[in-house]
Design a protein around this motif. Structure first.
Motif, short mmCIF file in Angstrom:
data_model
loop_
_atom_site.label_atom_id
_atom_site.label_comp_id
_atom_site.label_asym_id
_atom_site.label_seq_id
_atom_site.Cartn_x
_atom_site.Cartn_y
_atom_site.Cartn_z
N LYS A 30 0.83 -1.20 0.00
CA LYS A 30 0.00 0.00 0.00
C LYS A 30 0.86 1.26 0.00
CE LYS A 30 -3.58 -2.45 2.39
NZ LYS A 30 -4.29 -2.71 3.58
N TYR A 61 -5.07 5.58 -1.81
CA TYR A 61 -3.98 4.62 -1.80
C TYR A 61 -4.24 3.50 -2.79
CZ TYR A 61 -6.82 1.42 1.01
OH TYR A 61 -7.81 0.58 1.46
N VAL A 63 -3.28 -0.58 -3.96
CA VAL A 63 -2.81 -1.89 -3.52
C VAL A 63 -2.11 -2.52 -4.72
CG1 VAL A 63 -3.51 -4.15 -2.67
CG2 VAL A 63 -4.71 -2.09 -1.90
N GLY A 69 -7.39 1.28 -3.54
CA GLY A 69 -7.87 0.78 -2.26
C GLY A 69 -9.09 1.56 -1.80
N PRO A 136 -6.18 3.14 4.41
CA PRO A 136 -6.10 1.68 4.41
C PRO A 136 -6.39 1.13 5.80
CG PRO A 136 -3.92 2.65 4.21
CD PRO A 136 -4.91 3.78 4.12
#
Length: 139
Positions: A30, A61, A63, A69, A136
């Motif tokens: 992340k 963010y 992934v 994300g 996250p």
């Protein structure tokens, strides 16, 4: 017998290396970045399609550097806004790009496509609705 043991160990080596790569990819997967997003909200019950402005979201963010994300959370934010405003659930789509110019180009392209289909297009200004950054989950 010795050759069989060496051959089986050599066959196991690629599996161990692959498992190690998967584990490290999940741990450091992340990272935060700035994105430009806009959303579209349509309903099967009426012919009105809502478009948000292109907005800067600075705490987004990814992934594995590819998947956004919290993508569902951005769609849920729009859904909650329209439930409070109109009282109905709508089908929402969120688009994002890393550059503002690309996001605006995509928005113009989608607006043109909807304009040719004959639906009523309405804009949702940034003063009424803004995307909130999604953090996250801490594991």
């Amino acid at each position: 017998m010795r050759k069989i043991i060496i051959l089986s160990l050599l066959c196991m080596l690629p599996l161990c290396i692959h498992a190690k790569k998967s584990k490290t990819a999940k741990q450091g997967a992340k990272y935060s970045t700035t994105l430009y997003m806009f959303g579209i909200s349509a309903s099967f019950n009426d012919s009105i399609v809502y478009f948000t402005d292109v907005q800067e979201v600075d705490s987004a963010y990814f992934v594995r550097k590819v998947y956004l994300g919290g993508y569902k959370s951005y769609s849920d934010q729009m859904n909650l806004y329209f439930q409070n405003k109109t009282g109905e659930r709508r089908t929402n789509a969120v688009y994002f790009k890393k550059k503002r110019s690309k996001a605006e180009k995509t928005l113009a392209k989608i607006r043109k496509r909807y304009a040719s289909s004959g639906v009523v297009m309405k804009s949702v200004p940034a003063e009424e609705f803004t995307f909130q950054g999604v953090r996250p989950d801490e594991e």
